[in-house]
Design an enzyme around this catalytic site. Structure first.
Site, PDB file in Angstrom:
ATOM      1  N   ASP A  46      -0.751 -23.504 -13.896  1.00  0.00           N
ATOM      2  CA  ASP A  46      -1.717 -24.908 -12.674  1.00  0.00           C
ATOM      3  C   ASP A  46      -1.215 -23.812 -11.114  1.00  0.00           C
ATOM      4  OD1 ASP A  46      -2.357 -26.981 -11.241  1.00  0.00           O
ATOM      5  OD2 ASP A  46      -0.169 -27.715 -11.310  1.00  0.00           O
ATOM      6  N   HIS A  69       7.470 -22.386   7.693  1.00  0.00           N
ATOM      7  CA  HIS A  69       6.509 -23.537   8.290  1.00  0.00           C
ATOM      8  C   HIS A  69       6.222 -24.865   7.023  1.00  0.00           C
ATOM      9  CE1 HIS A  69       4.286 -20.120   6.959  1.00  0.00           C
ATOM     10  NE2 HIS A  69       2.908 -20.821   7.170  1.00  0.00           N
ATOM     11  N   ASP A  73       2.279 -21.599   0.355  1.00  0.00           N
ATOM     12  CA  ASP A  73       2.480 -20.291  -0.157  1.00  0.00           C
ATOM     13  C   ASP A  73       4.089 -20.396   0.137  1.00  0.00           C
ATOM     14  OD1 ASP A  73       1.519 -20.598   2.388  1.00  0.00           O
ATOM     15  OD2 ASP A  73       1.071 -18.567   1.976  1.00  0.00           O
ATOM     16  N   HIS A 137       0.597 -20.774  14.617  1.00  0.00           N
ATOM     17  CA  HIS A 137       0.257 -20.494  13.212  1.00  0.00           C
ATOM     18  C   HIS A 137      -1.537 -21.955  13.299  1.00  0.00           C
ATOM     19  CE1 HIS A 137      -0.030 -19.416   9.237  1.00  0.00           C
ATOM     20  NE2 HIS A 137       0.166 -19.915   8.400  1.00  0.00           N
ATOM     21  N   ASP A 191       4.496 -11.167   8.462  1.00  0.00           N
ATOM     22  CA  ASP A 191       3.236 -10.671   8.458  1.00  0.00           C
ATOM     23  C   ASP A 191       2.028  -9.559   8.873  1.00  0.00           C
ATOM     24  OD1 ASP A 191       0.181 -12.174   7.296  1.00  0.00           O
ATOM     25  OD2 ASP A 191       0.833 -13.712   8.941  1.00  0.00           O
ATOM     26  N   HIS A 360     -14.295 -22.530  11.154  1.00  0.00           N
ATOM     27  CA  HIS A 360     -13.395 -21.902  10.865  1.00  0.00           C
ATOM     28  C   HIS A 360     -12.761 -20.893  11.278  1.00  0.00           C
ATOM     29  CE1 HIS A 360      -9.259 -21.457   7.871  1.00  0.00           C
ATOM     30  NE2 HIS A 360     -10.268 -20.583   8.070  1.00  0.00           N
ATOM     31  N   SER A 362      -8.491 -18.088  11.151  1.00  0.00           N
ATOM     32  CA  SER A 362      -7.420 -18.135  10.584  1.00  0.00           C
ATOM     33  C   SER A 362      -6.912 -17.939  11.126  1.00  0.00           C
ATOM     34  CB  SER A 362      -7.653 -16.597  10.068  1.00  0.00           C
ATOM     35  OG  SER A 362      -6.047 -15.929   9.858  1.00  0.00           O
ATOM     36  N   HIS A 364      -3.515 -16.568  10.769  1.00  0.00           N
ATOM     37  CA  HIS A 364      -2.443 -15.499  10.714  1.00  0.00           C
ATOM     38  C   HIS A 364      -3.602 -14.351  12.056  1.00  0.00           C
ATOM     39  CE1 HIS A 364      -1.187 -15.807   6.708  1.00  0.00           C
ATOM     40  NE2 HIS A 364      -2.064 -16.598   6.872  1.00  0.00           N
ATOM     41  N   HIS A 386       4.004 -10.477   3.091  1.00  0.00           N
ATOM     42  CA  HIS A 386       2.539 -11.472   2.874  1.00  0.00           C
ATOM     43  C   HIS A 386       1.765 -10.571   3.250  1.00  0.00           C
ATOM     44  CE1 HIS A 386       0.539 -14.724   3.750  1.00  0.00           C
ATOM     45  NE2 HIS A 386       1.167 -15.225   3.912  1.00  0.00           N
ATOM     46  N   ASP A 439       2.067 -25.084 -15.826  1.00  0.00           N
ATOM     47  CA  ASP A 439       1.578 -25.676 -16.476  1.00  0.00           C
ATOM     48  C   ASP A 439       0.739 -26.544 -15.456  1.00  0.00           C
ATOM     49  OD1 ASP A 439       2.366 -27.201 -18.236  1.00  0.00           O
ATOM     50  OD2 ASP A 439       1.783 -26.632 -19.871  1.00  0.00           O
TER      51      ASP A 439
HETATM   52 ZN   LIG Z   1       0.526 -20.087   6.601  1.00  0.00          ZN
END
Ligand SMILES: [Zn+2]
Length: 548
Positions: A46, A69, A73, A137, A191, A360, A362, A364, A386, A439
């Site tokens: 998972d 934040h 991730d 961000h 980043d 949409h 990004s 970043h 990153h 999992d």
């Molecule tokens: Zn982020």
């Protein structure tokens, strides 16, 4: 003077599971505690989290976990760390709000030590000081982290972009970043994920233009899927819907929860009377409705995926609907996403996933923004995070273009400390580091052996052989039984394998038959080798020997 070490336990050489340690003498701080998603070879997995052995071994030294934040991730592995050690967790009030729900689900009854910070706070962490600085961000209340050490500041950008028209009007504190640069940044951990994109990334606010275009053309209902944490995206959808006189409903548990919390806490501003409950949409015409839904990554249990299959009880897709796919496929999820899109199209839904006016953008930084961060912080050393190796490499090339000599640029590997001494820096001895697989049932620590077995079974099936042995007499009792599941070789393969196995077993001496583990090994070896030679397949061969 103590040495200062920066150790990434994840997030370098890969996208995801960001988790980095800064160590000075007996004091350690951890920046972020994220997860990553499995690749297609990790069957039944998972999520993937960092191996926390190093943190557990040094738990007495950890002064705090600092979260930049609330993206998974960067925070998703926190419950797994807090299940092993007790440490204070520092984050913005907003980030804490979002992670609290998850901590309550994953660690019920656990009283985590959560400490909200304000941007600009100087948080003492042993002899280290941590200062969060506001930066834009794709999620509210996002921070860079300036960690003050004896040798200078280690500056973590976290995830960032320079957005001059952020949806919540909360601008990056560029002045402060510049001041920190003037004070003396020893190393910049930036980043690097969008380093391949030239120029300057578009502002999040551009998305509203894309939404307006869809709203001006759509005749029926408009659905929008995005990440449940993308509060600014939802804000823009709600605002545009209000402009066009449409009501907005929300489906998907996580999205409903986030909308509820964020509107209560003022992180999202709801235009008056625009939100309706899902059971109220029948009171409106299709061209008076917009619907927010989870499922942007094709998650099997999400509302959107179930709607695409016609299995969602609360809402059905119909001809004339338009779906705005306002997200980026996380690598590994593409197959599930396109299958969902295809099913929706078959049901008569128009799906917009690419548009000349962006739907949409990004979160970043693009190349020029990355250069601007270097320019503002003016670090002595540079070590991108990153990013996969290709991102780290390209970032370092850009740093060279900006005049950085080779010996001031580092490419971090997970678990290998970057050690700063008074006048130089270099790599140290690796610490325990790796990945831990969790999992679908939440079991932590799926081993590589289990994955290998799953891979063999999924590709080539399984062959089970049952034998009975009279240990006292050293004889086989009865005939072996051979069964298979999911295995398909040329006709007669299994019959022939059975024959060869039987011949081999008959040749064993009484002494050899008494050694049950030997019989077991001999059985699997003979069958595996024969099948591989005859068919090139590698089914899992599973012998079971019963002692009588
Ligand atoms: Zn982020």
């Amino acid at each position: 003077m103590a040495t200062v070490e920066v150790i990434a336990l994840g997030g370098v050489g890969e996208i995801g599971k960001n988790c980095t340690v800064v160590k000075q003498g007996d004091d350690m701080v951890v920046i972020d505690c994220g997860l990553s998603f499995p690749n297609e070879e990790m069957l039944g997995v998972d999520i993937v989290i960092p191996d926390f052995t190093y943190l557990v071994e040094n738990k007495e030294k950890i002064r705090g976990v600092f979260l930049t934040h609330a993206h998974e991730d960067h925070v998703g592995a926190l419950p797994y760390l807090l299940s092993q050690i007790d440490v204070p967790v520092y984050a913005s009030e907003f980030t804490l709000l979002l992670i609290k729900q998850k901590l309550e689900e994953k660690l019920p009854g656990k009283e985590a030590d959560l400490r909200p910070f304000n941007f600009g706070d100087q948080i003492q962490a042993g002899a280290l000081t941590v200062e969060p600085v506001r930066v834009t961000h794709s999620i509210p209340e996002n921070a860079c982290m300036a960690v003050r050490t004896e040798h200078g500041i280690i500056f973590f950008t976290g995830d960032f972009k320079f957005d001059f028209t952020p949806v919540d009007n909360k601008l990056t504190n560029i002045t402060r970043i510049g001041e920190i640069g003037r004070e003396g940044v020893l190393a910049l951990m930036s980043d690097s994920t969008n380093v391949e994109r030239p120029g300057w990334g578009p502002s999040e606010a551009r998305v509203s233009e894309g939404f307006r275009k869809v709203f001006s053309e759509a005749q029926g209902r408009i659905l929008l899927t995005t990440f449940a944490s993308n509060i600014h995206r939802m804000q823009q959808l709600v605002d545009v819907a209000a402009e066009f006189g449409r009501k907005v409903a929300c489906v998907g548990r996580r999205m409903e929860q986030n909308l509820d919390i964020c509107s209560r806490m003022g992180y999202i501003k709801m235009p008056k009377d625009v939100m309706v409950r899902l059971d109220e949409i029948r009171d409106y015409r299709d061209d008076q409705l917009a619907i927010l839904t989870t499922g942007s990554q094709g998650e099997p249990m999400s509302a959107l995926v179930q709607m695409s299959k016609g299995e969602y009880g609360r809402l059905q897709i119909k001809t004339g609907d338009t779906l705005i796919y306002s997200a980026r496929p996380i690598p590994g999820n593409e197959g599930a996403i396109w299958r969902t899109v295809n099913r929706l199209i078959r049901q008569g839904c128009r799906v917009i996933y690419e548009s000349p006016t962006p739907i949409h953008v990004s979160g970043h930084a693009y190349q020029e923004e990355l250069k601007m961060m270097i320019n503002l912080t003016r670090p002595f050393y540079i070590a991108p995070v990153h990013g996969e190796p290709r991102h780290q490499f390209l970032y370092n090339e850009i740093a060279k273009d900006m005049g950085y000599p080779e010996h001031r640029i580092f490419t971090l590997d997970a678990g290998v400390p970057l050690v700063f001494e008074e006048t130089n820096a270099g790599y140290g001895e690796p610490v325990a580091c790796g990945r831990v697989l969790v999992d679908n049932a939440g079991t932590v620590g799926i081993s590589d052996e289990v994955l290998r077995d799953r891979s063999h079974i999924s590709k080539d099936g399984i062959i089970m052989i049952t034998l009975a042995v009279d240990v006292e007499k050293g004889e086989l009792v009865g005939d072996p039984i051979m069964q298979s599941k999911g295995f398909q070789g040329p006709d007669g393969t299994l019959d022939k394998a059975y024959e060869i196995l039987w011949d081999n077993l008959k040749q064993l001496s009484r002494e050899e038959v008494r050694d049950v583990s030997r019989v077991r090994h001999a059985t699997s070896d003979v069958v595996r080798r024969f099948i591989q030679k005859r068919t090139s397949l590698r089914p899992l061969v599973l012998p079971s020997v019963i002692e009588i």
